[in-house]
Design a protein around this motif. Structure first.
Motif, short mmCIF file in Angstrom:
data_model
loop_
_atom_site.label_atom_id
_atom_site.label_comp_id
_atom_site.label_asym_id
_atom_site.label_seq_id
_atom_site.Cartn_x
_atom_site.Cartn_y
_atom_site.Cartn_z
N HIS A 112 5.64 0.14 -5.83
CA HIS A 112 6.19 -0.77 -4.67
C HIS A 112 6.53 -0.14 -3.39
N LYS A 144 6.36 -10.81 -7.09
CA LYS A 144 7.16 -11.41 -6.01
C LYS A 144 7.66 -13.06 -5.96
N TYR A 172 13.45 -11.10 -1.88
CA TYR A 172 11.71 -11.49 -1.13
C TYR A 172 12.16 -12.76 -0.47
N GLN A 179 8.88 -6.88 0.61
CA GLN A 179 10.10 -7.31 -0.07
C GLN A 179 11.13 -6.07 0.14
N ALA A 204 5.24 -6.25 -1.38
CA ALA A 204 5.11 -7.47 -2.36
C ALA A 204 4.02 -8.10 -2.55
#
Length: 247
Positions: A112, A144, A172, A179, A204
Motif C-alpha cells: 500500500h 478499503k 479511509y 487511504q 486504497a
C-alpha cells in the motif's frame, strides 16, 4: 514532521514498533506457499524490507535472499542483521534486478506504500519483470471497503529505561484510491513523556480492483490472513494474502 522524516528519525525504534510481529511465522507461511505454487528455485527478493527480519528467516530457510527499501538507515540495520544478503536503496515501484528471481515478497501491508494506483501498477509491472517464469509474488493487503477507522492496534514495550507505546490504524474516507496509516508513538522516561503522531499516505483498493490489476500478469490466488494455516479467502474478511504466479 513529514512522513519520511518520521520514518528516518525513528529508524532506531522500528524493531520496537514491530515487536509484536511474528516474523518467523509469516516467513514460514510464505515459504510453504512458495513450495506449493512456485518452483524449487531459491532466489528471493523482499520489497520494503525494512531492517531485514524477513530476509533473515529466508536465509535461514536456505534461500539466496536480498532486499530493497527507500530508507537508508533501515538498510544499514538490515546489513548488520543479514551480512550475507545484498540490500539496495530502491523504490519498489521502479526497481530492477541483475537476474530474475524465484520469489518476491512484500510483507506488513507495504504494497500500500505505493501510494497511488499508477504507482501500484508500476510496482506490479516491475515485479513481473523481475520474476522468473512461474515465479511467485506474495504480499498481504487490506480491502478499503472493510476498513474500520475506529480500530487501532496497540502494544507497549520496555526498552533502555523507557516505556514505548505504539498504536496504528487504517483510515479511509469511504471513496477514492487514497487511504492512510495513522501512527502514534509515545515514549516515557522517568515520568517525562514525548509523543509523535503521523499519517502515512497509502493507496486504497478493494480486492476486486487489486485482482483486476494483477491478472494481466499473474495467476492470482487469495487466502485468509492467517499465517498458521492455508485457507482460501472467504470473500468476506478485509485482510488477505495474495499469491501471484507469473504467467
Amino acid at each position: 514532521m513529514s512522513t519520511n522524516a518520521l520514518y528516518t528519525d525513528l529508524s532506531g525504534y522500528y524493531d520496537l514498533m514491530c515487536a509484536d510481529i511474528d516474523y518467523q511465522a509469516q516467513s514460514n507461511s510464505v515459504r510453504r506457499l512458495h513450495q506449493i505454487f512456485g518452483s524449487t528455485g531459491k532466489d528471493h527478493l523482499d520489497l520494503a524490507c525494512g531492517t531485514g527480519p524477513h530476509v533473515r528467516h529466508f536465509i535461514d530457510f536456505g534461500y539466496n535472499s536480498s532486499g530493497l527499501d527507500i530508507n537508508q538507515p533501515m538498510l544499514d540495520m538490515a546489513r548488520l542483521r543479514c551480512p550475507e544478503a545484498q540490500f539496495t536503496l530502491q523504490d519498489m515501484c521502479a526497481f530492477k534486478v541483475d537476474e530474475p528471481v524465484d520469489l518476491i515478497t512484500c510483507f506488513l501491508y507495504s504494497i500500500h506504500y505505493s501510494g497511488a494506483i499508477d504507482r501500484l501498477k508500476a510496482c506490479i509491472a516491475s515485479v513481473h519483470k523481475a520474476l522468473k517464469v512461474d515465479g511467485v509474488f506474495c504480499f498481504n493487503a487490506v480491502d478499503k471497503h472493510k476498513i474500520d477507522n475506529n480500530s487501532f492496534a496497540r502494544h507497549i514495550v520496555e526498552h533502555d529505561g523507557s516505556q514505548f507505546t505504539f498504536s496504528s490504524g487504517w483510515n479511509y474516507c469511504g471513496h477514492g484510491d487514497k487511504q492512510s496509516l495513522r501512527l502514534s508513538i509515545e515514549k516515557t522516561t522517568l515520568d517525562v513523556k514525548q509523543s509523535w503522531e503521523d499519517e502515512h499516505p497509502m493507496v486504497a483498493v478493494d480486492f476486486a480492483e487489486l485482482q483486476e490489476l494483477l491478472q494481466p500478469y499473474f495467476e492470482v490466488h487469495v487466502f485468509e490472513h492467517d499465517y498458521e494455516k492455508i485457507v482460501p479467502w472467504d470473500k468476506v474478511s478485509g485482510n488477505g494474502i495474495f499469491v501471484c504466479v507469473k504467467i
